[in-house]
Design an enzyme around this catalytic site. Sequence first.
Site, short mmCIF file in Angstrom:
data_model
loop_
_atom_site.label_atom_id
_atom_site.label_comp_id
_atom_site.label_asym_id
_atom_site.label_seq_id
_atom_site.Cartn_x
_atom_site.Cartn_y
_atom_site.Cartn_z
N LYS A 54 0.85 -1.20 0.00
CA LYS A 54 0.00 0.00 0.00
C LYS A 54 0.88 1.25 0.00
O LYS A 54 0.58 2.23 -0.66
CB LYS A 54 -0.95 -0.02 1.21
N GLN A 98 -4.63 -1.78 9.94
CA GLN A 98 -4.47 -3.05 9.23
C GLN A 98 -5.11 -4.19 10.04
O GLN A 98 -4.79 -4.37 11.21
CB GLN A 98 -2.98 -3.32 8.97
N ASP A 121 -10.69 3.35 4.81
CA ASP A 121 -11.00 1.94 4.61
C ASP A 121 -12.52 1.70 4.59
O ASP A 121 -12.98 0.63 4.21
CB ASP A 121 -10.40 1.10 5.76
#
Length: 294
Positions: A54, A98, A121
């Site tokens: 990422k 994450q 996200d």
Amino acid sequence: MTARILDGNALAQRLQIELAEKAAQFTAQFGHPPKLSAVLASDDPASAQYVRMKRRDCKKVGIISETFEMDASSTQEQVEETIASLNDDPRVHGILVQLPLPPQIDEERALQLVALPKDVDGFHPINIGKLAMKGREPSFAPATPSGCMELLKEAGVNLSGANAVVLGRSNIVGLPMAMMLVKANATVTICHSRTQDLTAQLRRADVVIAAIGRPNFVQADWLNEKAVVIDVGTNRIDDPSDKRGYRWVGDVDFEAAVKVVRAISKVPGGVGPMTRTMLLVNTIRAAWRQAENA
Ligand code: NAP
């Protein structure tokens, strides 16, 4: 007949050219680039690798990124303090926690702490709730299903009234995917491990999204010739003929299905690059919104 292959790498590259322009405009106008901060609180090598990928993607389009590498034994309080400090930092536009978090961390509580304008996200319960509601729009939608929607657009699918079958009901893929398809006016069936007669559901599907994590599970003769198939599954299987000793396959038996269906995405090179690109889309959108509302 051979299906059209939906090439996620090519589509991602095209989108990334536009994103790099938007990031450069942002930097020129506000004097600093868009910024994404990742919280990595696990010693899982796969999670660390995802975060590294990422960050590489961010660099390509001109987003700066940083990773808060926390010990896998971090406490709830430490993770929450890190998220709170990122919420307060005006130079941070997007926050990525994450997943999975280590077992001692309450994931729901941690995700709930991410400030809504920075929830790139799209996993904050308010954003997921708005995704499920008629007439409401989340600040951000999760990257993987958003990437699947882009691939369906690329395939030229008219979703209105289409029969869409989503295989899998996870919080990060199956459920938000189904909600997005409903919003696009598809008639959606969600299938999971308790579904009876899965093949009958699949045979009548115009659109199939496979997200179950079972290598080559969906057979070609469960699909019809009009179907557009998006394969989210990313499964590592042993392959002595490959120099690495393994290869990646999807949830659909691609080699057989490609001879039957109208269009299909590949694994790798389908949903994966689109997922990563949609995170960049969300981060640049977050940066512009925050700067314009400051
Ligand atoms: P997950 O949390 O394990 O969920 C799997 C879902 O599949 C569950 O809803 C489960 O049903 C269902 N399922 C499992 N076996 C089934 C079967 N035999 N028949 C029907 N349904 C079945 O997985 P996930 O996180 O959603 O990920 C799914 C796959 O997508 C994995 O391969 C993952 O690596 C991949 N993935 C790829 C990307 C990408 O960017 N390319 C992103 C995320 C995930 P129950 O709910 O009944 O248990």
